[in-house]
Each structure stands twice: as structure tokens, then as C-alpha cells.
Design a protein around this motif. Structure first.
Motif, PDB file in Angstrom:
ATOM      1  N   ALA A  82      41.728  38.089  35.755  1.00  0.00           N
ATOM      2  CA  ALA A  82      42.834  37.882  34.808  1.00  0.00           C
ATOM      3  C   ALA A  82      44.146  38.412  35.389  1.00  0.00           C
ATOM      4  O   ALA A  82      45.195  37.778  35.246  1.00  0.00           O
ATOM      5  CB  ALA A  82      42.514  38.564  33.482  1.00  0.00           C
ATOM      6  N   LEU A  83      44.078  39.563  36.040  1.00  0.00           N
ATOM      7  CA  LEU A  83      45.288  40.151  36.613  1.00  0.00           C
ATOM      8  C   LEU A  83      45.778  39.343  37.807  1.00  0.00           C
ATOM      9  O   LEU A  83      46.985  39.188  38.021  1.00  0.00           O
ATOM     10  CB  LEU A  83      45.030  41.611  37.012  1.00  0.00           C
ATOM     11  N   ARG A  84      44.844  38.818  38.594  1.00  0.00           N
ATOM     12  CA  ARG A  84      45.220  37.982  39.738  1.00  0.00           C
ATOM     13  C   ARG A  84      45.927  36.717  39.262  1.00  0.00           C
ATOM     14  O   ARG A  84      46.866  36.255  39.892  1.00  0.00           O
ATOM     15  CB  ARG A  84      43.975  37.630  40.579  1.00  0.00           C
ATOM     16  N   PRO A 237      43.442  49.919  19.780  1.00  0.00           N
ATOM     17  CA  PRO A 237      42.847  48.693  19.263  1.00  0.00           C
ATOM     18  C   PRO A 237      41.389  48.563  19.703  1.00  0.00           C
ATOM     19  O   PRO A 237      40.963  49.215  20.651  1.00  0.00           O
ATOM     20  CB  PRO A 237      43.685  47.594  19.927  1.00  0.00           C
ATOM     21  N   ILE A 238      40.642  47.754  18.965  1.00  0.00           N
ATOM     22  CA  ILE A 238      39.254  47.462  19.333  1.00  0.00           C
ATOM     23  C   ILE A 238      39.179  45.971  19.658  1.00  0.00           C
ATOM     24  O   ILE A 238      39.513  45.138  18.822  1.00  0.00           O
ATOM     25  CB  ILE A 238      38.295  47.798  18.170  1.00  0.00           C
ATOM     26  N   VAL A 239      38.752  45.654  20.885  1.00  0.00           N
ATOM     27  CA  VAL A 239      38.682  44.255  21.320  1.00  0.00           C
ATOM     28  C   VAL A 239      37.231  43.897  21.597  1.00  0.00           C
ATOM     29  O   VAL A 239      36.507  44.679  22.218  1.00  0.00           O
ATOM     30  CB  VAL A 239      39.509  44.045  22.625  1.00  0.00           C
ATOM     31  N   LYS A 240      36.814  42.738  21.110  1.00  0.00           N
ATOM     32  CA  LYS A 240      35.447  42.283  21.394  1.00  0.00           C
ATOM     33  C   LYS A 240      35.461  41.337  22.598  1.00  0.00           C
ATOM     34  O   LYS A 240      36.321  40.475  22.692  1.00  0.00           O
ATOM     35  CB  LYS A 240      34.856  41.576  20.170  1.00  0.00           C
ATOM     36  N   THR A 241      34.506  41.542  23.511  1.00  0.00           N
ATOM     37  CA  THR A 241      34.456  40.699  24.708  1.00  0.00           C
ATOM     38  C   THR A 241      33.023  40.257  25.033  1.00  0.00           C
ATOM     39  O   THR A 241      32.054  40.904  24.617  1.00  0.00           O
ATOM     40  CB  THR A 241      34.980  41.445  25.966  1.00  0.00           C
ATOM     41  N   VAL A 242      32.944  39.166  25.768  1.00  0.00           N
ATOM     42  CA  VAL A 242      31.711  38.799  26.462  1.00  0.00           C
ATOM     43  C   VAL A 242      32.114  38.741  27.942  1.00  0.00           C
ATOM     44  O   VAL A 242      32.540  37.714  28.447  1.00  0.00           O
ATOM     45  CB  VAL A 242      31.158  37.441  25.993  1.00  0.00           C
ATOM     46  N   ALA A 243      32.015  39.884  28.591  1.00  0.00           N
ATOM     47  CA  ALA A 243      32.557  40.000  29.950  1.00  0.00           C
ATOM     48  C   ALA A 243      31.901  39.004  30.899  1.00  0.00           C
ATOM     49  O   ALA A 243      32.551  38.455  31.786  1.00  0.00           O
ATOM     50  CB  ALA A 243      32.384  41.425  30.467  1.00  0.00           C
ATOM     51  N   SER A 244      30.602  38.770  30.699  1.00  0.00           N
ATOM     52  CA  SER A 244      29.880  37.887  31.613  1.00  0.00           C
ATOM     53  C   SER A 244      30.389  36.446  31.526  1.00  0.00           C
ATOM     54  O   SER A 244      30.156  35.653  32.434  1.00  0.00           O
ATOM     55  CB  SER A 244      28.378  37.951  31.309  1.00  0.00           C
ATOM     56  N   GLY A 248      37.513  37.081  25.859  1.00  0.00           N
ATOM     57  CA  GLY A 248      38.193  38.249  25.284  1.00  0.00           C
ATOM     58  C   GLY A 248      38.938  39.080  26.316  1.00  0.00           C
ATOM     59  O   GLY A 248      39.617  40.047  25.956  1.00  0.00           O
ATOM     60  N   VAL A 249      38.812  38.692  27.578  1.00  0.00           N
ATOM     61  CA  VAL A 249      39.405  39.515  28.634  1.00  0.00           C
ATOM     62  C   VAL A 249      40.937  39.441  28.612  1.00  0.00           C
ATOM     63  O   VAL A 249      41.621  40.448  28.859  1.00  0.00           O
ATOM     64  CB  VAL A 249      38.825  39.108  30.006  1.00  0.00           C
ATOM     65  N   ASP A 250      41.478  38.267  28.267  1.00  0.00           N
ATOM     66  CA  ASP A 250      42.934  38.160  28.146  1.00  0.00           C
ATOM     67  C   ASP A 250      43.462  39.093  27.050  1.00  0.00           C
ATOM     68  O   ASP A 250      44.534  39.675  27.191  1.00  0.00           O
ATOM     69  CB  ASP A 250      43.359  36.717  27.855  1.00  0.00           C
ATOM     70  N   GLU A 251      42.690  39.229  25.982  1.00  0.00           N
ATOM     71  CA  GLU A 251      43.087  40.141  24.901  1.00  0.00           C
ATOM     72  C   GLU A 251      43.090  41.588  25.401  1.00  0.00           C
ATOM     73  O   GLU A 251      43.929  42.390  24.992  1.00  0.00           O
ATOM     74  CB  GLU A 251      42.146  40.006  23.692  1.00  0.00           C
ATOM     75  N   VAL A 252      42.143  41.901  26.277  1.00  0.00           N
ATOM     76  CA  VAL A 252      42.120  43.257  26.839  1.00  0.00           C
ATOM     77  C   VAL A 252      43.377  43.482  27.677  1.00  0.00           C
ATOM     78  O   VAL A 252      44.033  44.524  27.564  1.00  0.00           O
ATOM     79  CB  VAL A 252      40.849  43.499  27.693  1.00  0.00           C
TER      80      VAL A 252
END
Ligand SMILES: Nc1nc2c(ncn2[C@@H]2O[C@H](COP(=O)(O)OP(=O)(O)OP(=O)(O)O)[C@@H](O)[C@H]2O)c(=O)[nH]1
Ligand SMILES: [Mg+2]
Length: 329
Positions: A82-84, A237-244, A248-252
Motif C-alpha cells: 500500500a505504501l509503495r 481507532p479500531i480497523v478490521k482487516t483481512v491481511a491475507s 482494510g489495509v488502505d484504512e490502516v
């Protein structure tokens, strides 16, 4: 000392400047070599740190912590992507405080990080404590400085949550992300481990599993219990993700950006960095003092002082004062 470090120690001065210059340009081998010098507590470190000092202070340091298996490495890898996409140069430091050797967990990480292995704008390093004095608490800030000087915009530091190390990681980061997953009894664990005090952003990962909403609710409840927030304070904040699946990673990333903006706006960023440096300077000074104390065994000065106490010329406190003054003179 690694072969590389021994080599540069032999060649001495000019090579440190050369190494730092190459690292500054983002040459991966130079960055790796400098971090090895840190890990090995090389005698060249003093020179390296002096050369790095003017090149640092730019990178944003994000700590990522949580229980074993919660998805830290998967999340870190997704965050790197996401950062890249946002054009950032990224450093990753995987710190394993539990073992003095690079163990299986770190091997697994290498697999998860593989997609970034050929990206020249990503630096990934695992670090183990190798049992030297002060351990990782001492080595981590120095490795961060290397990555900072290498032009990383963001450095992600992954640490397995094993009690004390969570707190340590928090003290090394501008922003601390605490990861939880459903069904791990995390709520109670979190309270026990003091995790509720250190998170700036909470992530409930594995949201594809049952119980993610319940975990988020429980966490939200626990965070509000201890709340003594003033207007303008940061509310994690609390963010829900499915990292795999990178969900939700953009929200993080957004939450990280918001927190960083808050840190800058309120001046807390400067306070945190200063607090970190105070600890680091103190640790280095104490190590130096302890080394000098260690050298005293068989030192005549101690005998002379002991004799003067026996003779009633000095009391033990005054003798200790004289000793300390002698050590730092
Ligand atoms: N179902 C599901 N599995 C996931 C998710 N994220 C990670 N995993 C899996 O969980 C396992 C552990 O993931 P890691 O990223 O290695 O976890 P970690 O926290 O880095 O683990 P340690 O470094 O060993 O503490 C792996 O098998 C991942 O594929 C997710 O969002 N959903
Ligand atoms: Mg991991």
C-alpha cells in the motif's frame, strides 16, 4: 563480528564514510552491512553513528505488535504494498526479542515478504538480539537510524508481543499498531499485557473469521473504560482487516496518516522522539559506565579507597563518589 564487519574494521576510517554515502543513496548492500555492524556491536559504530546523525530524522517509524500468529508479517507485507503504491520508500525491521538466533518465525517472514524482495525501494531486515549487552532495546534505534539515513519514508518495525517487548517497541515508534485476531481470547490478554495503553491504532485482523465484530466491540469497550481523554486527545481507532487478502489495509494507512498529522499538530511527535533519545542516551551512558566499572576488578584505585575507609579517613559513600568522579573524569 561478521566477515564484512571485520573487513571494514581492518580497513578503518575511509570505509565508514564510503559505506554511509552508499547507504544514503539507498544501495541495499551498504544498508545491510551497516545494520550488521549494529547487530554485532562493532567498534566502528561510534564512527558510523556520527556519520549518520546529520542524515536522520525524516523517517516515520511505525511499530507493529501483537501475539504470535495474529498476522503481523502478513499485515506488514500488505502495508508495504500500500505504501509503495503511494510512492514511499519503505524499511521493514523484523525484531525477534525471544531468541538470540534468527529462528523459524523469521524464515517464515522471508517467505511472506518475498514479493518485495526485488523492489529497490524496500529494505527488509530481520534482527535478533545475539545476546549482547542491552540487547535489542539498544540495537533497534540504531538500526532505525540506518534505514532513516537510507531515505526510507516509513519504517515498519514488527515485534512479536511477548510482554516487555511490546512496551519496548512502543517506545521506539512514532505510531504503534496493535494487532488482534478473533477467537484468541485477545480481550483479556490485551488487558493483561498492557496493550491497551500502547496502541495508537488497533487492528482486528482475520476479519474473515467468526467473532471479529465481537472482538472489535470488546476492544472498544475496554478502551473506553480506561478513558480519561481531554478534548483534542487522540482516540485510537479500531480497523478490521483481512491481511491475507489486503482488505482494510488502505484504512490502516489512512489511520496511520491521521495519527501522524495529529502527532505533528500537537507537538507530541517531538516529545516522543525526545523521550526516545533520552532513553537511548541513558542506556549508552550506563553501558559505558558499567564497562568502566567492570574494568575495576584488580584496579588499585579500589584497594586504595578501601584502605582509606578502613583507616577512617573516608566513609563508603564518599569513597564511591570519588570512584565515580575518577571514572568520568
Ligand atoms: N484467515 C486469515 N488468515 C490470516 C490472515 N492474515 C494472516 N493470516 C494467516 O495467519 C498465519 C500467521 O500469519 P503471520 O503474518 O505469519 O503472523 P505473525 O503475527 O507475523 O506471526 P509471528 O511472526 O510468528 O508472531 C499465516 O498462516 C497467515 O497466512 C487473515 O486476515 N485471515
Ligand atoms: Mg511474523
Amino acid at each position: 563480528m561478521s566477515q564484512a564487519a571485520a573487513g571494514s574494521a581492518r580497513r578503518g576510517h575511509g570505509d565508514v564514510a564510503d559505506l554511509v554515502e552508499r547507504a544514503r543513496k539507498g544501495e541495499p548492500r551498504a544498508v545491510a552491512r551497516l545494520i550488521s555492524l549494529v547487530e554485532d556491536a562493532s567498534p566502528l559504530l561510534r564512527e558510523v553513528m556520527a556519520a549518520l546523525a546529520p542524515l536522520t530524522g525524516r523517517a516515520v517509524v511505525v511499530g507493529i505488535t501483537g501475539a504470535p500468529g495474529v498476522g503481523k508479517s502478513t499485515s506488514t507485507s500488505a502495508l508495504v504494498s500500500a505504501l509503495r503504491r503511494r510512492g514511499k520508500r519503505v524499511g521493514v525491521l523484523a525484531v525477534d526479542p525471544s531468541s538470540p538466533f534468527s529462528g523459524g518465525a523469521l524464515l517464515g517472514d522471508r517467505v511472506r515478504m518475498q514479493e518485495h524482495a526485488v523492489d529497490r525501494e524496500v529494505f527488509i531486515r530481520s534482527m535478533a538480539s545475539r545476546g549482547h549487552l542491552g540487547g535489542l532495546a539498544w540495537a533497534t534505534p540504531q538500526a532505525l537510524r540506518v534505514l532513516d539515513a537510507a531515505g526510507c519514508d516509513v519504517i515498519l518495525v514488527e515485534t512479536v508481543g511477548v510482554g516487555q517487548s511490546e512496551v519496548e517497541i512502543a517506545s521506539n515508534a512514532d505510531t504503534t499498531v496493535v494487532l488482534l485476531a478473533p477467537g484468541m481470547g485477545d480481550g483479556i490478554q490485551a488487558a493483561k499485557a498492557g496493550i491497551l495503553e500502547i496502541g495508537d491504532v488497533y487492528v482486528v485482523n482475520k476479519a474473515d473469521r467468526d467473532g471479529a465484530d465481537a472482538t472489535a466491540r470488546e476492544l472498544n469497550h475496554m478502551l473506553s473504560l480506561g478513558e480519561r481523554r481531554q478534548p483534542g486527545d487522540w482516540r485510537p481507532p479500531i480497523v478490521k482487516t483481512v491481511a491475507s487478502r489486503a482488505e482494510g489495509v488502505d484504512e490502516v494507512v489512512e489511520a496511520l496518516d491521521k495519527h501522524h498529522a495529529w502527532l505533528e499538530r500537537t507537538g507530541v511527535l517531538g516529545q516522543r522522539r525526545r523521550a526516545r533519545l533520552r532513553e537511548e542516551i541513558e542506556a549508552i551512558a550506563l553501558t559505558a559506565l558499567r564497562e568502566r566499572m567492570g574494568d575495576l576488578h584488580g584496579d588499585q584505585r579500589l584497594d586504595v579507597l578501601a584502605d582509606r575507609v578502613v583507616a577512617g579517613e573516608l566513609d563508603p559513600y564518599a569513597a564511591a563518589d570519588e570512584l565515580v568522579e575518577g571514572l568520568t573524569a
